[in-house]
Enzyme design. Structure first.
Site, PDB file in Angstrom:
ATOM      1  CG  HIS A 350      14.236   8.265  -3.497  1.00 43.53           C
ATOM      2  ND1 HIS A 350      13.757   7.165  -2.806  1.00 43.53           N
ATOM      3  CD2 HIS A 350      15.360   8.646  -2.854  1.00 43.53           C
ATOM      4  CE1 HIS A 350      14.550   6.914  -1.784  1.00 43.53           C
ATOM      5  NE2 HIS A 350      15.536   7.792  -1.793  1.00 43.53           N
ATOM      6  CE  LYS A 537      -0.618   4.094  -5.420  1.00 45.35           C
ATOM      7  NZ  LYS A 537       0.665   3.447  -5.388  1.00 45.35           N
ATOM      8  NE  ARG A 538       1.170  14.237  -1.662  1.00 44.46           N
ATOM      9  CZ  ARG A 538       1.836  15.214  -1.056  1.00 44.46           C
ATOM     10  NH1 ARG A 538       2.412  14.993   0.122  1.00 44.46           N
ATOM     11  NH2 ARG A 538       1.945  16.403  -1.591  1.00 44.46           N
ATOM     12  CE  LYS A 543       2.485   8.882  -6.233  1.00 47.51           C
ATOM     13  NZ  LYS A 543       3.397   7.766  -5.874  1.00 47.51           N
ATOM     14  CB  THR A 644       7.065   1.671  -0.032  1.00 45.14           C
ATOM     15  OG1 THR A 644       6.564   3.010   0.047  1.00 45.14           O
ATOM     16  CG2 THR A 644       8.541   1.708  -0.361  1.00 45.14           C
ATOM     17  CE  LYS A 648       4.809   1.207   3.562  1.00 48.44           C
ATOM     18  NZ  LYS A 648       4.746   2.668   3.349  1.00 48.44           N
TER      19      LYS A 648
HETATM   20  C1  NBG Z   1       9.424   8.343  -4.210  1.00 46.47           C
HETATM   21  C2  NBG Z   1       8.957   7.532  -5.407  1.00 46.47           C
HETATM   22  C3  NBG Z   1       8.377   6.199  -4.978  1.00 46.47           C
HETATM   23  C4  NBG Z   1       9.360   5.480  -4.063  1.00 46.47           C
HETATM   24  C5  NBG Z   1       9.751   6.392  -2.909  1.00 46.47           C
HETATM   25  C6  NBG Z   1      10.771   5.749  -2.011  1.00 46.47           C
HETATM   26  C7  NBG Z   1      10.102  10.711  -4.184  1.00 46.47           C
HETATM   27  C8  NBG Z   1      10.972  11.754  -4.781  1.00 46.47           C
HETATM   28  N1  NBG Z   1      10.160   9.491  -4.712  1.00 46.47           N
HETATM   29  O1  NBG Z   1       8.116   5.409  -6.104  1.00 46.47           O
HETATM   30  O2  NBG Z   1       8.005   8.269  -6.135  1.00 46.47           O
HETATM   31  O3  NBG Z   1       8.794   4.299  -3.567  1.00 46.47           O
HETATM   32  O4  NBG Z   1      10.306   7.588  -3.406  1.00 46.47           O
HETATM   33  O5  NBG Z   1      11.884   5.331  -2.732  1.00 46.47           O
HETATM   34  O6  NBG Z   1       9.376  10.982  -3.242  1.00 46.47           O
END
Ligand code: NBG
Length: 796
Positions: A350, A537-538, A543, A644, A648
């Site tokens: 991920h 988002k975080r 980002k 994701t 959404k």
């Molecule tokens: C996160 C990514 C995102 C991705 C999500 C789900 C972690 C380690 N990775 O870009 O930063 O959409 O995983 O796959 O949290």
């Protein structure tokens, strides 16, 4: 059970008496909520028991999803939807003088995850059940989930999460199941094989959360493990009067599942985190083997009966643990154990961010899991032999690929271990999978090209459209029928309506109503007619929330200079910063500083607002996506694995402004380039720029507006005159700018002008919005799960 509002209402009252010992006159809001939840849960449990019986008797191949995080969100609404009970319950509640909406509002969600990764796991659980694929998600039952975010003087303040304080009605504690998990100690090797004598034993007990499929009786479950002391008290210690030692060991055991680690920038080196990882995968695998034997299967069938998916590297200790169980407990030889392990496991990566790739110091692993380290060494020995055979003489490659890091401190490289053990490795968007093969796991992709594949992420349309945005859901259903909820490609049938003026008008009305609801919730902080430009988002430098804020500052300056060429706009930002991540916290402070300066200036505030919505969660997310017009997906290209939230927003009719990063690339291809506001360097250009000696200062000499924005931050204009608050942020941007914020600024600001121009033509905007939704069916997690099932899990 056939339900009508009357009988259901009576049952809620009954639950109030027999579960909560209350009569209506004294019941609190929480009592009412719990009574309702228990009544709903009864229906879930009937379905679940039937599903479990069928899985056990028919010996279905089962997906075992291993994830350290699940961000499942509030359960009441989604369960009612899955059971098709919403209308009945709404009437039932009215009948007893209550309101379903108040109950939904009251519910607290289990925040057992940090962000995208945990939410993806939850969407996947939803899709697995809906598609009727038998699956169990194993994870950790953290007593304290992700912290709650408060804002004080513009700074994030963390509060401990209390999801269990008022009771969590959706879980079932299983008293008949428990597994012992060892830590520490030593190993012995004799004629009969290896034995591990742990120094300390912790007991794992499961709490199950049913996951109902939509429109199907199939119900799967999440099995979350909680740690308890192996004996209530250490009796030996107690008898010799060492009372504190006895109590201490109990506290120590139960600490194990106390808290979710917020993903700080440097996650490695935390012993408790490693203990958590081992604890839950050990419980999970012991449980799987128990169930196989219980169902009349045999140990050599493990890989035929289970498809075990590693959600990132956090559960990778499952690899040596399965080897240990097969060899030391069930007495299989190495080759057979390895063959089973390799056929059972697959791994999803991920992230490519180097600091997020897990490694564990060897001394720590050795002290905590001596037997597992032996097994890891043995896996490494076999593996490196293979590498040497394929690439004779290439010692550099052998060192690069080893499971043991030799660079500086010696560590176990978890991504390497997961890759070696798995039959498939996948990234989560096409670009990310490609970069994974070309960079982080390049040597492995050269050795085993067939092992690597891509499965682009997806999101559940049940929660993120039908439930979060009922207005839109109903409009879509009225137009094309309700099949889209489980077959999202059906949204295509909306295409012909994109030009229909009446449909456009209704589409606009739904969006406007959602914006009004959000604005009201935020204390009328913005004008619902203005463009709702949202980034949630975080908070992370890659980002680039600060790129968004630099643009906000540029707009602010323009308005002060009398240039009001932009459209009325609300910039909505939400997200948590990891508690130890200073730079991210400073970005939150900047958002508040800019919001405050704008709100204080009458020339500006009529046209521009910055709003920070505190405490981003699944619940809050469900309120934001439906209200957004513009989706900010502005990460530095090559750094966001997928995203994701981008999906959404799109599925709720927002248009995207974004870079060619993660799944943005595929979203743009799906909806059509003319319906997407593209800007910024590509991943290749980012690399080239960094290699070519990128100079942010040089960018500033060429861009007056940008230089002014940065000077304004430095001057204290957004920190009540205090120039020290943003000094680190400014200096980092001007001196290093590792995320190319300045390099992408002009291109971003230009794209925002194209956004403004498009917003001025409402008909065309609505058309684009409808087409975005119509063409986004690909981003359903049902599609992702079908791909996993066929490409990776070999399900029938
Ligand atoms: C996160 C990514 C995102 C991705 C999500 C789900 C972690 C380690 N990775 O870009 O930063 O959409 O995983 O796959 O949290």
């Amino acid at each position: 059970m056939v339900d009508n509002p009357r009988s259901f209402a009576l049952e809620v009252l009954e639950k109030l008496s027999v579960e909560l010992a209350k009569f209506p006159g004294v019941a609190t809001r929480n009592d009412q909520y719990l009574a309702l939840a228990f009544a709903v849960r009864d229906r879930l449990l009937h379905r679940w028991v039937d599903s479990a019986r069928s899985v056990l008797t028919h010996k279905h191949r089962t997906v075992i999803y291993l994830s350290a995080e699940y961000l499942i969100g509030p359960q009441l609404g989604s369960n009612l939807m899955a059971l098709g009970l919403e209308e009945t319950v709404r009437e039932a509640m009215t009948e007893v003088g209550l309101s379903l909406d108040e109950m939904l509002e009251h519910e607290e969600e289990p925040g057992l995850g940090n962000g995208g990764l945990g939410r993806l796991a939850a969407c996947f659980m939803d899709s697995l059940a809906t598609l009727g694929i038998p699956a169990v998600g194993h994870g950790l039952r953290y007593e304290f989930g992700i912290f709650d975010q408060d804002i004080r003087d513009g700074w994030q303040v963390e509060r401990t999460d209390t999801w269990l304080r008022h009771g969590f009605p959706w879980e079932i504690r299983r008293y008949d199941v428990e597994h012992a998990v060892g830590f520490g100690g030593y190993t012995e090797h004799g004629a009969g094989g290896a034995r591990w004598f742990p120094e300390r034993i912790v007991k794992g007990v499961p709490y199950d959360v049913p996951i109902a499929g939509y429109g199907t009786p199939i119900t799967n479950f999440l099995r979350l493990w909680s740690a308890v002391a192996a004996e209530e008290f250490d009796l030996d210690a107690f008898q010799i009067g060492e009372y504190w030692r006895a109590v201490d060991s109990k506290i120590r055991s139960e600490n194990l599942t106390k808290v979710l680690y917020p993903n700080d920038t440097s996650p490695a080196g935390k012993q408790l985190r490693l203990e958590q990882q081992y604890f839950f995968v050990s419980c999970a695998l012991q449980d799987c083997l128990r169930l196989i034997l219980l169902g009349g299967g045999t140990i050599d069938q493990v890989a035929d009966l289970l498809a075990i998916q590693l959600n990132d590297t956090h559960p990778t200790l499952a690899v040596p643990e399965l080897m240990r169980l097969l060899m030391d407990i069930h007495r299989l030889g190495w080759d057979q154990a390895w063959s089973i392990t390799h056929r059972a496991f697959s791994y999803t990566n991920h992230t490519l961010m180097p600091e997020a790739l897990e490694t564990w110091p060897l001394p720590l692993v050795e002290r905590l899991l001596p037997r597992h380290l032996e097994i890891i060494y043995e896996i490494n020995r076999h593996f490196l032999e293979q590498v040497r055979t394929k690439f004779p003489g290439d010692d550099a490659r052998v060192r690069r690929m080893s499971l043991i890091g030799e660079d500086g401190d010696k560590t176990v490289r978890m991504a390497h271990l997961a890759t070696v053990a798995s039959h498939h490795v996948n990234g989560v968007a096409e670009l990310h999978s490609q970069l994974l093969r070309e960079t982080v796991l390049r040597d492995f992709a050269e050795l085993w090209p067939e092992r690597f594949t891509n499965v682009t992420n997806g999101v559940t349309p049940r929660r993120f459209v039908a439930l979060a945005n009922p207005g839109l859901g109903e409009l879509i259903t009225e137009a094309i029928g309700e099949d889209w909820i489980c077959d999202l490609d059906k949204l295509r049938e909306l295409e012909p309506l994109a030009d229909d003026a009446t449909f456009q008008e209704r589409w606009r009305d739904v969006k406007l109503a959602n914006k009004r609801a959000l604005a009201t919730r935020l204390g009328n902080a913005f004008d619902p007619e203005a463009l709702c430009d949202a980034q949630c988002k975080r908070i992370h430098e890659y980002k680039r929330q600060h790129l968004n804020l630099l643009h906000a500052i540029a707009l602010y300056q323009r308005l002060r200079d009398g240039d009001d060429s932009d459209v009325p706009r609300t910039i909505l930002i939400a997200g948590k910063a990891a508690p130890g991540y200073r730079a991210a916290k400073v970005i939150i402070r900047l958002a508040h500083g800019v919001a405050e300066a704008i709100a204080a200036d009458p020339r500006v505030r009529e046209k521009l607002r910055v709003v920070f919505m505190p405490d981003f969660s699944v619940k809050n997310a469900q309120r934001i996506y439906p209200a957004a017009d513009l989706s900010e997906q502005i990460s530095t290209a090559g750094m966001e694995a997928s995203g994701t939230g981008n999906m959404k927003f799109t599925l709720n009719g927002a248009l995207t402004i974004g870079t060619l990063d993660g799944a943005n690339v595929e979203i743009r291809a799906a909806v059509g380039a003319e319906h997407f506001f593209l800007f910024g360097l590509t991943a290749d250009e980012v690399l080239a720029k960094k290699r070519g000696g990128y100079s942010p200062r040089e960018v500033l000499t060429r861009d007056r507006e940008l230089a002014n924005a940065i000077e304004l931050i430095a001057s204290g204009a957004f920190s009540r005159g205090d120039r020290s608050v943003f000094a680190s942020l400014v200096q980092d941007l001007v001196d290093r700018d590792p995320f190319l914020v300045l390099a992408d600024f002009r291109s971003y600001a230009d794209a925002q002008q194209r956004v403004a121009a498009a917003w001025r033509a409402p008909g065309a905007w609505l058309r684009s919005s409808i087409l975005n939704v119509a063409r986004a069916g690909h981003f359903s997690s049902d599609r992702s799960i079908r791909e996993y099932a066929s490409k990776i899990w070999r399900m029938r």
